[in-house]
Enzyme design. Structure first.
Site, PDB file in Angstrom:
ATOM      1  N   TYR A   1       0.832  -1.199   0.000  1.00 58.61           N
ATOM      2  CA  TYR A   1       0.000   0.000   0.000  1.00 58.61           C
ATOM      3  C   TYR A   1       0.871   1.256   0.000  1.00 58.61           C
ATOM      4  O   TYR A   1       0.676   2.173  -0.807  1.00 58.61           O
ATOM      5  CB  TYR A   1      -0.916  -0.017   1.226  1.00 58.61           C
ATOM      6  CG  TYR A   1      -1.910   1.122   1.244  1.00 58.61           C
ATOM      7  CD1 TYR A   1      -3.023   1.105   0.422  1.00 58.61           C
ATOM      8  CD2 TYR A   1      -1.728   2.225   2.085  1.00 58.61           C
ATOM      9  CE1 TYR A   1      -3.931   2.161   0.427  1.00 58.61           C
ATOM     10  CE2 TYR A   1      -2.635   3.273   2.108  1.00 58.61           C
ATOM     11  CZ  TYR A   1      -3.742   3.229   1.276  1.00 58.61           C
ATOM     12  OH  TYR A   1      -4.638   4.275   1.278  1.00 58.61           O
TER      13      TYR A   1
HETATM   14  N1  LIG Z   1      -9.955   5.553   4.038  1.00 57.77           N
HETATM   15  C1  LIG Z   1      -8.739   5.972   4.300  1.00 57.77           C
HETATM   16  O1  LIG Z   1      -8.298   6.014   5.465  1.00 57.77           O
HETATM   17  C2  LIG Z   1      -7.844   6.443   3.202  1.00 57.77           C
HETATM   18  C3  LIG Z   1      -6.736   7.241   3.544  1.00 57.77           C
HETATM   19  C4  LIG Z   1      -5.891   7.656   2.534  1.00 57.77           C
HETATM   20  C5  LIG Z   1      -6.142   7.304   1.232  1.00 57.77           C
HETATM   21  N2  LIG Z   1      -7.230   6.545   0.930  1.00 57.77           N
HETATM   22  C6  LIG Z   1      -7.438   6.176  -0.464  1.00 57.77           C
HETATM   23  O2  LIG Z   1      -8.703   6.636  -0.859  1.00 57.77           O
HETATM   24  C7  LIG Z   1      -9.187   5.826  -1.917  1.00 57.77           C
HETATM   25  C8  LIG Z   1     -10.606   5.409  -1.608  1.00 57.77           C
HETATM   26  O3  LIG Z   1     -10.605   4.581  -0.465  1.00 57.77           O
HETATM   27  P1  LIG Z   1     -11.861   4.477   0.502  1.00 57.77           P
HETATM   28  O4  LIG Z   1     -11.386   4.756   1.857  1.00 57.77           O
HETATM   29  O5  LIG Z   1     -12.977   5.253  -0.067  1.00 57.77           O
HETATM   30  O6  LIG Z   1     -12.145   2.899   0.428  1.00 57.77           O
HETATM   31  P2  LIG Z   1     -13.465   2.109   0.053  1.00 57.77           P
HETATM   32  O7  LIG Z   1     -13.129   0.681   0.203  1.00 57.77           O
HETATM   33  O8  LIG Z   1     -14.622   2.654   0.814  1.00 57.77           O
HETATM   34  O9  LIG Z   1     -13.680   2.473  -1.488  1.00 57.77           O
HETATM   35  C9  LIG Z   1     -12.845   1.986  -2.495  1.00 57.77           C
HETATM   36  C10 LIG Z   1     -13.675   1.720  -3.733  1.00 57.77           C
HETATM   37  O10 LIG Z   1     -12.787   1.293  -4.777  1.00 57.77           O
HETATM   38  C11 LIG Z   1     -13.404   0.230  -5.470  1.00 57.77           C
HETATM   39  N3  LIG Z   1     -12.398  -0.595  -6.121  1.00 57.77           N
HETATM   40  C12 LIG Z   1     -11.473  -1.380  -5.535  1.00 57.77           C
HETATM   41  N4  LIG Z   1     -10.753  -2.031  -6.465  1.00 57.77           N
HETATM   42  C13 LIG Z   1     -11.244  -1.632  -7.679  1.00 57.77           C
HETATM   43  C14 LIG Z   1     -10.932  -1.955  -9.005  1.00 57.77           C
HETATM   44  N5  LIG Z   1      -9.991  -2.852  -9.308  1.00 57.77           N
HETATM   45  N6  LIG Z   1     -11.609  -1.341  -9.999  1.00 57.77           N
HETATM   46  C15 LIG Z   1     -12.590  -0.464  -9.706  1.00 57.77           C
HETATM   47  N7  LIG Z   1     -12.968  -0.145  -8.459  1.00 57.77           N
HETATM   48  C16 LIG Z   1     -12.291  -0.723  -7.454  1.00 57.77           C
HETATM   49  C17 LIG Z   1     -14.174  -0.539  -4.392  1.00 57.77           C
HETATM   50  O11 LIG Z   1     -15.180  -1.365  -4.958  1.00 57.77           O
HETATM   51  C18 LIG Z   1     -14.707   0.586  -3.530  1.00 57.77           C
HETATM   52  O12 LIG Z   1     -15.988   1.005  -3.961  1.00 57.77           O
HETATM   53  C19 LIG Z   1      -8.225   4.656  -2.044  1.00 57.77           C
HETATM   54  O13 LIG Z   1      -7.351   4.893  -3.119  1.00 57.77           O
HETATM   55  C20 LIG Z   1      -7.485   4.686  -0.723  1.00 57.77           C
HETATM   56  O14 LIG Z   1      -6.218   4.131  -0.814  1.00 57.77           O
HETATM   57  C21 LIG Z   1      -8.082   6.107   1.883  1.00 57.77           C
END
Ligand SMILES: NC(=O)c1ccc[n+]([C@@H]2O[C@H](COP(=O)([O-])OP(=O)(O)OC[C@H]3O[C@@H](n4cnc5c(N)ncnc54)[C@H](O)[C@@H]3O)[C@@H](O)[C@H]2O)c1
Length: 252
Positions: A159
């Site tokens: 990650y």
């Molecule tokens: N939540 C956190 O703490 C956090 C912090 C920093 C960065 N992020 C980043 O934010 C982004 C969103 O994360 P989130 O927290 O909303 O998570 P989440 O799991 O709620 O949402 C992620 C979405 O991506 C979709 N997804 C996963 N793999 C996929 C693929 N191969 N093709 C298409 N869609 C796909 C999933 O179905 C899901 O709907 C990510 O890139 C994550 O790394 C999240």
């Protein structure tokens, strides 16, 4: 479209948000819609997409697309153009955390998978979008990186590496496209309480916010507010940059 005068309004613009079925992607899609954009919701999860589309309303389109599949990404771009018009905004939010494991035990298969979704997926969507944005002389790309990609977190090597690479990709694209009207920026959030973590125990929750000086999770809506500005013409002199939203955690 030509470069509009600086404004946060997205009226008349089409946006693609990947990972829009859940979490940050969904919150960003909602915020862009509120400012007048027509949003194509891309995700690999059809059920989640259905719920997101219902929540956001009739202006949005739900398009099932897996960002690890180049053909599917290209087809989704074409479908978006045909149904809504050419997008001027791309937000790359699709992502996975992958396993938590000591580095020596981190499975290579998981390493490949995490990089394929988080980094290569971002690359694929950007490659689908950039030619049309350059031809239009205007575009805004927002990549959701993570503070983990700057600070590093133990036990999630795939990650962290994927998010550091997204920051690098953003810098390269930003510099390359700087005179073409296409601005490429990233956001580096600290932990937000979304589905990405799976089940959160109290101990896990406490660990996630332990190194955040503000002592709390960032709300998806707060990230969406930053994404909105970066996706709009109000952002006019920033590109290749990574914007911190970590409650004071990031040290650079
Ligand atoms: N939540 C956190 O703490 C956090 C912090 C920093 C960065 N992020 C980043 O934010 C982004 C969103 O994360 P989130 O927290 O909303 O998570 P989440 O799991 O709620 O949402 C992620 C979405 O991506 C979709 N997804 C996963 N793999 C996929 C693929 N191969 N093709 C298409 N869609 C796909 C999933 O179905 C899901 O709907 C990510 O890139 C994550 O790394 C999240």
């Amino acid at each position: 479209m030509s470069d509009p005068s600086p404004s946060r309004s997205l009226s008349g613009q089409v946006a693609v948000v990947t990972g829009a079925a859940s979490g940050l992607g969904l919150a960003i899609a909602e915020r862009l819609t509120e400012e007048g954009a027509q949003v194509a919701l891309w995700d690999r999860d059809p059920t989640g997409l259905g719920h997101a589309r219902e929540k956001i309303g009739a202006t949005a389109r739900a398009i099932v697309a897996d960002v690890t599949d180049t053909k599917a990404v290209r087809a989704a771009w074409t479908k978006t153009k045909e149904s809504l018009g050419t997008p001027s905004i791309l937000v790359n939010s699709a992502g996975i955390l992958g396993p938590s494991a000591a580095f020596a035990d981190y499975p290579e298969e998981a390493w490949q998978r995490v990089l394929d979704v988080n980094l290569n997926g971002t690359f694929r969507c950007c490659q689908a979008a950039v030619p049309d944005m350059v031809a239009a002389g205007y575009g805004r790309i927002v990549n959701i990186a993570s503070v983990a990609g700057k600070d590093g977190n133990p036990y999630v090597a795939g990650y962290v590496a994927s998010k550091a690479a997204v920051i690098g990709l953003t810098k390269s694209m930003g510099k390359e496209l700087a005179t073409r009207g296409v601005l490429v920026n990233a956001i580096a959030p600290s932990a937000s309480e979304t589905a990405i973590f799976g089940e959160l125990t109290d101990a896990y929750r406490a660990r996630l916010i332990a190194n955040v000086p503000m002592g709390r999770f960032v709300a998806p809506r707060e990230i969406a507010e930053m994404a909105l500005w970066l996706a709009s013409s109000a952002c006019s002199f920033s590109t290749g940059a990574t914007f911190d939203i970590s409650g004071g955690r990031a040290t650079f």
